[in-house]
Design a protein around this motif. Sequence first.
Motif, PDB file in Angstrom:
ATOM      1  N   MET A   1      -1.573   0.713 -13.480  1.00 28.19           N
ATOM      2  CA  MET A   1      -2.983   1.020 -13.721  1.00 28.19           C
ATOM      3  C   MET A   1      -3.203   2.520 -13.669  1.00 28.19           C
ATOM      4  O   MET A   1      -2.637   3.211 -12.843  1.00 28.19           O
ATOM      5  N   LYS A   2      -4.060   2.984 -14.514  1.00 30.55           N
ATOM      6  CA  LYS A   2      -4.334   4.422 -14.566  1.00 30.55           C
ATOM      7  C   LYS A   2      -5.058   4.853 -13.301  1.00 30.55           C
ATOM      8  O   LYS A   2      -5.977   4.201 -12.837  1.00 30.55           O
ATOM      9  N   ASN A   3      -4.647   5.959 -12.699  1.00 26.22           N
ATOM     10  CA  ASN A   3      -5.339   6.502 -11.540  1.00 26.22           C
ATOM     11  C   ASN A   3      -6.518   7.325 -12.019  1.00 26.22           C
ATOM     12  O   ASN A   3      -6.371   8.462 -12.439  1.00 26.22           O
ATOM     13  N   HIS A   4      -7.696   6.752 -11.951  1.00 27.68           N
ATOM     14  CA  HIS A   4      -8.874   7.462 -12.431  1.00 27.68           C
ATOM     15  C   HIS A   4      -9.121   8.683 -11.565  1.00 27.68           C
ATOM     16  O   HIS A   4      -8.941   8.669 -10.348  1.00 27.68           O
ATOM     17  N   PHE A   5      -9.587   9.711 -12.212  1.00 29.04           N
ATOM     18  CA  PHE A   5      -9.670  11.009 -11.554  1.00 29.04           C
ATOM     19  C   PHE A   5     -10.546  10.992 -10.313  1.00 29.04           C
ATOM     20  O   PHE A   5     -10.245  11.611  -9.313  1.00 29.04           O
ATOM     21  N   PHE A   6     -11.641  10.193 -10.324  1.00 30.71           N
ATOM     22  CA  PHE A   6     -12.522  10.162  -9.167  1.00 30.71           C
ATOM     23  C   PHE A   6     -11.815   9.574  -7.950  1.00 30.71           C
ATOM     24  O   PHE A   6     -12.001  10.023  -6.847  1.00 30.71           O
ATOM     25  N   ARG A   7     -11.002   8.550  -8.159  1.00 22.00           N
ATOM     26  CA  ARG A   7     -10.390   7.906  -7.019  1.00 22.00           C
ATOM     27  C   ARG A   7      -9.146   8.647  -6.546  1.00 22.00           C
ATOM     28  O   ARG A   7      -8.748   8.528  -5.403  1.00 22.00           O
ATOM     29  N   GLU A  63     -10.474  -4.099 -12.084  1.00 16.12           N
ATOM     30  CA  GLU A  63      -9.432  -5.122 -11.982  1.00 16.12           C
ATOM     31  C   GLU A  63      -9.686  -6.056 -10.801  1.00 16.12           C
ATOM     32  O   GLU A  63      -8.777  -6.390 -10.031  1.00 16.12           O
ATOM     33  N   GLY A  64     -10.954  -6.460 -10.646  1.00 14.00           N
ATOM     34  CA  GLY A  64     -11.319  -7.409  -9.597  1.00 14.00           C
ATOM     35  C   GLY A  64     -11.579  -6.800  -8.238  1.00 14.00           C
ATOM     36  O   GLY A  64     -12.023  -7.499  -7.318  1.00 14.00           O
ATOM     37  N   ARG A  65     -11.330  -5.513  -8.068  1.00 14.91           N
ATOM     38  CA  ARG A  65     -11.556  -4.850  -6.788  1.00 14.91           C
ATOM     39  C   ARG A  65     -12.908  -4.157  -6.785  1.00 14.91           C
ATOM     40  O   ARG A  65     -13.318  -3.574  -7.776  1.00 14.91           O
ATOM     41  N   ASP A  66     -13.579  -4.184  -5.639  1.00 12.95           N
ATOM     42  CA  ASP A  66     -14.850  -3.491  -5.495  1.00 12.95           C
ATOM     43  C   ASP A  66     -14.599  -2.017  -5.163  1.00 12.95           C
ATOM     44  O   ASP A  66     -13.798  -1.699  -4.283  1.00 12.95           O
ATOM     45  N   SER A 125     -12.973   5.117 -19.412  1.00 13.76           N
ATOM     46  CA  SER A 125     -11.543   5.395 -19.286  1.00 13.76           C
ATOM     47  C   SER A 125     -11.266   6.479 -18.254  1.00 13.76           C
ATOM     48  O   SER A 125     -10.205   6.508 -17.630  1.00 13.76           O
ATOM     49  N   GLU A 126     -12.225   7.378 -18.055  1.00 19.39           N
ATOM     50  CA  GLU A 126     -12.036   8.475 -17.111  1.00 19.39           C
ATOM     51  C   GLU A 126     -12.527   8.136 -15.708  1.00 19.39           C
ATOM     52  O   GLU A 126     -11.931   8.551 -14.708  1.00 19.39           O
ATOM     53  N   LEU A 127     -13.635   7.413 -15.604  1.00 20.78           N
ATOM     54  CA  LEU A 127     -14.247   7.153 -14.309  1.00 20.78           C
ATOM     55  C   LEU A 127     -13.896   5.794 -13.731  1.00 20.78           C
ATOM     56  O   LEU A 127     -13.982   5.579 -12.530  1.00 20.78           O
ATOM     57  N   GLY A 128     -13.571   4.844 -14.606  1.00 23.73           N
ATOM     58  CA  GLY A 128     -13.392   3.478 -14.156  1.00 23.73           C
ATOM     59  C   GLY A 128     -14.659   2.656 -14.272  1.00 23.73           C
ATOM     60  O   GLY A 128     -14.657   1.448 -14.053  1.00 23.73           O
ATOM     61  N   TRP A 129     -15.784   3.297 -14.587  1.00 22.71           N
ATOM     62  CA  TRP A 129     -17.058   2.619 -14.802  1.00 22.71           C
ATOM     63  C   TRP A 129     -17.795   3.345 -15.924  1.00 22.71           C
ATOM     64  O   TRP A 129     -17.565   4.510 -16.181  1.00 22.71           O
ATOM     65  N   THR A 130     -18.650   2.606 -16.609  1.00 21.89           N
ATOM     66  CA  THR A 130     -19.323   3.189 -17.755  1.00 21.89           C
ATOM     67  C   THR A 130     -20.690   3.733 -17.375  1.00 21.89           C
ATOM     68  O   THR A 130     -21.320   3.299 -16.405  1.00 21.89           O
ATOM     69  N   VAL A 198     -21.401  -9.145 -10.942  1.00 24.86           N
ATOM     70  CA  VAL A 198     -22.000  -7.851 -11.264  1.00 24.86           C
ATOM     71  C   VAL A 198     -20.893  -6.846 -11.529  1.00 24.86           C
ATOM     72  O   VAL A 198     -20.069  -6.564 -10.662  1.00 24.86           O
ATOM     73  N   ASP A 199     -20.868  -6.288 -12.733  1.00 24.97           N
ATOM     74  CA  ASP A 199     -19.863  -5.279 -13.075  1.00 24.97           C
ATOM     75  C   ASP A 199     -20.234  -3.913 -12.510  1.00 24.97           C
ATOM     76  O   ASP A 199     -19.376  -3.182 -12.030  1.00 24.97           O
TER      77      ASP A 199
END
Length: 211
Positions: A1-7, A63-66, A125-130, A198-199
């Motif tokens: 899985m891509k490591n999004h920059f924020f995380r 991917e199912g994780r909060d 794609s960058e944040l993991g959320w839109t 809830v997405d």
Amino acid sequence: MKNHFFRSSKIGIVAIFLSSITLAGCSNFQAMEKLNFFSKDTPRSCAEKVGVKGRFSIRYKVEGRDESLHGGFDWKQSPDYTVITLLSPLGQSMARIDVTPRLTTFIAPGNAPRSAANSEELIKSELGWTLPVTGLKDWLQGCAVDMQGQAFIATPESRQVITKDGWQINYATWIDGPSMPLPKRIDMIKGSPDSQNVDINLKLVIDEWHF
């Protein structure tokens, strides 16, 4: 899985654990020009040029994780150009998003800029959320198109709408502007809260308006 920059960044980690900075607070409302009125029944129109500063709190699934994140934002829009800066709770720039009608560019400290025609896909794609950039140009000011394709104008008495693309918006609190009330806190949900599917659960608190 891509490591999004924020995380993956240190700033992102700080932002998540400094959630003690809450979304309650006093408004630093700025002087602004009067807005146009449609009529007594629809007492607002959306300005094409506006600047907004405030804070955000988001919970989302990857991917199912909060996951969750807190921080600030600076939003500036004109008819052909929108710039969104996302900030850590300490005020450090975490990302800048430049949006034009044809291209969106995502700029993060220490990374090469990335561009794409579809702003929501690039941001996710960058944040993991839109972030629904196109809709927010109107939604921040209380204007939307509902599921039936009808224009919706939010007021302190009419606060909730489901947009044509499925965002549930609640204009929870308001502040007094020089000409009319303005949104103070906006709660936004993407997904079905009834089924707990809830997405995205995004809360915005607006501290400053500039027209």
